[in-house]
Motif scaffolding. Structure first.
Motif, mmCIF file in Angstrom:
data_model
loop_
_atom_site.group_PDB
_atom_site.id
_atom_site.type_symbol
_atom_site.label_atom_id
_atom_site.label_comp_id
_atom_site.label_asym_id
_atom_site.label_seq_id
_atom_site.Cartn_x
_atom_site.Cartn_y
_atom_site.Cartn_z
ATOM 1 N N GLU A 196 -1.265 -42.919 37.821
ATOM 2 C CA GLU A 196 -1.779 -42.122 36.712
ATOM 3 C C GLU A 196 -1.226 -42.676 35.416
ATOM 4 O O GLU A 196 -0.385 -43.574 35.421
ATOM 5 N N SER A 201 -4.832 -38.308 33.595
ATOM 6 C CA SER A 201 -5.320 -38.751 34.901
ATOM 7 C C SER A 201 -6.282 -39.919 34.708
ATOM 8 O O SER A 201 -6.852 -40.107 33.632
ATOM 9 N N THR A 212 -10.585 -41.210 41.966
ATOM 10 C CA THR A 212 -9.305 -41.031 41.288
ATOM 11 C C THR A 212 -8.209 -41.145 42.333
ATOM 12 O O THR A 212 -8.445 -40.860 43.519
ATOM 13 N N ILE A 219 1.707 -37.757 42.273
ATOM 14 C CA ILE A 219 1.132 -37.654 40.934
ATOM 15 C C ILE A 219 0.534 -36.264 40.764
ATOM 16 O O ILE A 219 0.315 -35.540 41.734
ATOM 17 N N GLN A 225 -9.428 -33.701 35.197
ATOM 18 C CA GLN A 225 -10.107 -34.516 36.213
ATOM 19 C C GLN A 225 -10.965 -33.647 37.124
ATOM 20 O O GLN A 225 -12.088 -34.023 37.487
#
Length: 294
Positions: A196, A201, A212, A219, A225
Motif C-alpha cells: 500500500e 490504498s 488491490t 495492510i 477502496q
C-alpha cells in the motif's frame, strides 16, 4: 461553522448502551489546551485513529471507518469503542461543517501514563484542496517496507494491520519519495509483493479486471477502496484481491492511489516508468467519491 474544532469524548461512557450520547462529549476550541503532558498519544503514539472525508456536511463511509477503528483498537489492546457514541459525535461535528470538503479525525489513545482511562476525541477542520492532484495524478516510487508478507501473522505485535498514531515511518517514506522526485510511495514487502502507500490504498487495472493487494498481508483494508469497488462492480467490471508481485506493477494498464480525503489520484509513473492514465475513469471515480455515501 467552518473553522477547526474538537469534541472530547467521555470514555467512561464507552460501554453504556443508550441512544443519546450528547452529554458524553464536549466541544472545545481545537487551538485551546486540552490534553495532559502525560498523554501517551503524543509521547509514544500509543493509540489509533481514522480520517473521514466530509462533503457539504455529509461524513463519508462512516460505518467502515468505525469498524476499522474498532479493529485497530482490538489489535492494540485498547477498549473497544462504543460505535453508537462515536457515530453521534461524528454526526454532531459534521452538522457544524459548511459546504465544501472537510475532514473529521477520530482519535483513541491509551490516555495519560498510569491513568485509569483512555483518551478519546474527534477533530474537524477544512480539508486541503486536492483538486489539482485528482486531475494531474501522482508519480510514485517503490520502497521496501522491511517486512515479508507473512510478518503480520508471524509477529502480531508489529501492529501492521492497525491504523495507529505511530506514523513516523509513513511520513519518512513520503519524504524519501520527495527526495527521489516523486509525489508518493508504494511499499513493497521484502519478499517482493505490492502492499500500500503510506496514506492510501492501491488499485491496479489489468484489462477489465481491477485488483488491490489482499489486506491479510498486514495492510489496512481501505474504506475508499471499498467504495471504488462498489462503483466499479456496478459498472460491470471484475474486482478482486490478490497477492501482487512487484514485477506486475509497471505492467498495469492503469493504477490509482485512493484515500478518504485525497480520493482517487491516477498514478502517472512508477520509479520513473510511465503508466497509462485513464482520465475519464478517474474523473468518474472522483465524482462518485464526492457523492453522499455512508
Amino acid at each position: 461553522m467552518t473553522g477547526r474544532f474538537a469534541l472530547m469524548i467521555d470514555p467512561v461512557a464507552a460501554d453504556v448502551q443508550r441512544s443519546d450520547f450528547a452529554d458524553t462529549f464536549t466541544q472545545v476550541d481545537a487551538a485551546a489546551p486540552a490534553l495532559s503532558v502525560g498523554e501517551l498519544s503524543t509521547q509514544r503514539g500509543d493509540g489509533v485513529f481514522e480520517s473521514i472525508g466530509v462533503v457539504d456536511g455529509h461524513a463519508q463511509e462512516v460505518v467502515p471507518h468505525l469498524e476499522r477503528l474498532a479493529h485497530s483498537a482490538r489489535l492494540c489492546d485498547l477498549p473497544v469503542p462504543n460505535l453508537a457514541q462515536w457515530r453521534q459525535a461524528i454526526d454532531h461535528a459534521a452538522a457544524q461543517l459548511g459546504s465544501g470538503e472537510s475532514v473529521i479525525k477520530l482519535i483513541l489513545s491509551r490516555g495519560v501514563e498510569h491513568g485509569p482511562t483512555p483518551t478519546a476525541w474527534v477533530t474537524a477542520a477544512p480539508a486541503a484542496d486536492f483538486s489539482a492532484v485528482r486531475e494531474r495524478g501522482v508519480r510514485v516510487v517503490t520502497l521496501d517496507r522491511g517486512y515479508d508478507l507473512g510478518a503480520a501473522e508471524r509477529a502480531p505485535w508489529l501492529l501492521l494491520g492497525a491504523k495507529t498514531l505511530s506514523y513516523a515511518v509513513n511520513m519518512a517514506a513520503l519524504r524519501e519519495a520527495h527526495r527521489r522526485g516523486a509525489d508518493d510511495a508504494i511499499f513493497l514487502s521484502s519478499d517482493g509483493f505490492v502492499l500500500e502507500a503510506p496514506t492510501a490504498s492501491l488499485i491496479l487495472r489489468f484489462g477489465d479486471r481491477f485488483v488491490t493487494p489482499a489486506p491479510n498481508g498486514g495492510i489496512l483494508h481501505g474504506t475508499t477502496q471499498l467504495s471504488v469497488y462498489e462503483y466499479l462492480a456496478a459498472q460491470g467490471f471484475d474486482v478482486g484481491y490478490d497477492r501482487i508481485p512487484a514485477t506486475d506493477l509497471p505492467q498495469a494498464d492503469a493504477a490509482w492511489l485512493v484515500s478518504s480525503v485525497r480520493l482517487a489520484a491516477a498514478i502517472t509513473a512508477v520509479d520513473d516508468v510511465p503508466l497509462p492514465v485513464e482520465h475519464t475513469l478517474t474523473a468518474d471515480l472522483n465524482r462518485y467519491l464526492l457523492s453522499p455515501r455512508d
